[in-house]
Design a protein around this motif. Structure first.
Motif, short mmCIF file in Angstrom:
data_model
loop_
_atom_site.label_atom_id
_atom_site.label_comp_id
_atom_site.label_asym_id
_atom_site.label_seq_id
_atom_site.Cartn_x
_atom_site.Cartn_y
_atom_site.Cartn_z
N ALA A 27 0.87 -1.43 0.09
CA ALA A 27 -0.09 -0.02 0.11
C ALA A 27 0.59 1.28 -0.18
N ILE A 28 2.43 1.21 0.87
CA ILE A 28 2.76 2.50 1.16
C ILE A 28 3.26 2.27 -0.45
N PHE A 29 4.07 1.71 -0.98
CA PHE A 29 4.29 1.51 -2.73
C PHE A 29 3.81 2.13 -3.46
N ILE A 30 2.68 1.30 -3.97
CA ILE A 30 1.74 2.12 -4.73
C ILE A 30 1.19 4.01 -4.44
N ILE A 31 0.89 3.93 -2.85
CA ILE A 31 0.65 5.58 -3.29
C ILE A 31 1.59 6.55 -3.74
N ALA A 32 3.56 5.45 -2.95
CA ALA A 32 4.19 6.75 -2.66
C ALA A 32 4.76 6.47 -4.58
N CYS A 33 4.38 5.37 -5.49
CA CYS A 33 3.97 5.29 -6.66
C CYS A 33 3.20 6.57 -7.19
N VAL A 34 2.23 6.90 -6.74
CA VAL A 34 1.15 7.93 -7.53
C VAL A 34 2.24 9.51 -6.65
N VAL A 35 1.89 9.47 -5.49
CA VAL A 35 3.09 10.63 -5.15
C VAL A 35 4.08 10.89 -5.96
N PHE A 36 5.07 10.31 -6.33
CA PHE A 36 6.34 10.39 -7.37
C PHE A 36 5.48 10.57 -8.47
N VAL A 37 4.49 10.66 -9.68
CA VAL A 37 4.24 10.78 -10.58
C VAL A 37 3.92 12.85 -10.37
N PHE A 38 3.84 13.02 -8.97
CA PHE A 38 2.85 14.27 -9.40
C PHE A 38 4.35 14.81 -7.65
N ILE A 39 4.82 14.24 -7.88
CA ILE A 39 6.12 15.21 -7.07
C ILE A 39 6.18 16.85 -7.43
N GLN A 40 6.55 17.38 -8.95
CA GLN A 40 6.44 18.56 -8.73
C GLN A 40 5.58 19.76 -8.38
N PRO A 41 4.26 18.97 -8.35
CA PRO A 41 2.87 20.39 -8.12
C PRO A 41 2.91 20.09 -6.32
N LEU A 46 3.19 22.15 -1.29
CA LEU A 46 2.71 21.36 -0.20
C LEU A 46 4.11 21.35 1.03
N LEU A 47 4.98 20.68 0.44
CA LEU A 47 6.23 21.03 0.53
C LEU A 47 7.05 21.95 1.08
N ILE A 48 7.11 23.08 0.37
CA ILE A 48 7.93 24.41 0.37
C ILE A 48 7.28 25.68 0.59
N VAL A 49 6.43 25.60 0.98
CA VAL A 49 5.06 26.57 0.84
C VAL A 49 6.08 27.27 2.58
N HIS A 50 6.02 26.66 3.16
CA HIS A 50 6.13 27.08 4.85
C HIS A 50 7.14 27.96 3.92
N LEU A 51 7.93 28.47 2.80
CA LEU A 51 9.39 29.00 2.53
C LEU A 51 8.45 30.59 1.98
N ASP A 52 6.64 30.78 2.03
CA ASP A 52 6.25 31.78 2.00
C ASP A 52 5.79 32.58 2.62
N GLY A 53 5.60 33.50 2.74
CA GLY A 53 5.40 34.42 3.78
C GLY A 53 3.74 34.74 3.35
N ASP A 54 3.31 34.83 2.27
CA ASP A 54 1.20 34.27 2.66
C ASP A 54 1.31 32.83 2.72
N PHE A 55 1.68 32.57 3.81
CA PHE A 55 1.08 31.43 4.27
C PHE A 55 0.32 31.49 4.91
#
Length: 272
Positions: A27-41, A46-55
């Motif tokens: 289950a982890i691997f299947i979800i990880a594969c889906v996440v990897f496909v959309f890793i750029q957005p 999600l992952l670097i938005v804390h470096l935006d002062g408008d968060f």
């Protein structure tokens, strides 16, 4: 006819556990594969938005401080958000690692379900019926902790660490791996700590702890919570208090749960 769980040998139990683990990792691997496909957005939104002062959290802190008439650095907050990568395979490796971490997070309810499936056959029908709530509450506590760490702890950590300087002559050049490590450690650490009431429930069920024990060592627990808060959060008092308060509330909830478990166990012994 299949073996009853109680009649299974030790090796049979290991085989059963192996298949539960295989399904969980799948289950982890299947979800990880889906996440990897959309890793750029996912990284961007999600992952670097804390470096935006408008968060959203920075706006909330700004509005809250303004409401009580206090000036705040959260208003008009800016970051030097140029993260760097110094390894040839760094970004690819980090993408895989991030996908696996997110795979675990999103698969958590299913992992808990597999754990319940492994334990359930050894329970009585009444216990099995009651234990179904375990999946819901374990997942709920995990995701509440996840949201708390994402929207409260991580913004405070980013604000503190990215703006802290020993000297103006020292420039911070942050590796993206360092930022993602801080993020994932915070998310997983806080989310798992939020499972405290369930841990207390099972330890009480096993007779390893009692409400009397929890009350007696409440002060010791407070010290441990503050140490834990200091590890999870930036080294400033405000952040540590923000983390410590919900953990202490969860501890008090755990005492109530332990008291109820003890009451039920005494009632069970009395009746039979």
């Amino acid at each position: 006819m299949g073996k009853n769980k109680n009649e299974m040998s030790f090796l049979d139990h290991l085989e059963e556990l192996r298949w539960h683990l295989i399904r969980s990792f799948a289950a982890i691997f299947i979800i990880a594969c889906v996440v990897f496909v959309f890793i750029q957005p996912i990284y961007k939104n999600l992952l670097i938005v804390h470096l935006d002062g408008d968060f959203v959290t920075y706006h909330f802190f700004c509005d809250t401080f303004q409401l009580i008439g206090v000036d705040s650095d959260f208003c008009g907050l800016t970051f030097d958000d140029e993260l760097i990568n110094t390894d040839v395979t760094g970004q690819f490796t980090m993408a895989i690692w991030s996908a696996l971490i997110l795979g675990f997070i999103f698969a958590f309810p299913y992992i808990i379900f597999e754990l319940w499936r492994f334990v359930a056959p050894g329970l009585s029908p009444k216990e099995r019926k009651k234990s179904r709530w375990f999946i819901f509450f374990a997942s709920l506590l995990f995701f509440v902790g996840l949201l708390f760490s994402y929207y409260v702890i991580m913004p405070m950590s980013s604000y503190f660490f990215y703006n802290f300087q020993i000297s103006e002559g020292i420039k911070n050049t942050i590796k993206v791996q360092s930022h993602i490590s801080l993020l994932t450690n915070t998310l997983l650490g806080v989310s798992l700590v939020f499972e405290l009431p369930l841990i207390i429930y099972f330890l009480s069920k096993l007779g390893l702890i009692t409400p009397t024990f929890l009350r007696k060592y409440r002060k010791h627990a407070l010290v441990i919570v503050l140490i834990l808060a200091a590890i999870i959060t930036p080294p400033d008092v405000a952040s540590q208090i923000v983390v410590a308060i919900p953990i202490l509330i969860l501890y008090e909830i755990g005492i109530v749960i332990s008291k109820r478990v003890e009451k039920n166990l005494k009632k069970k012994l009395k009746n039979g």
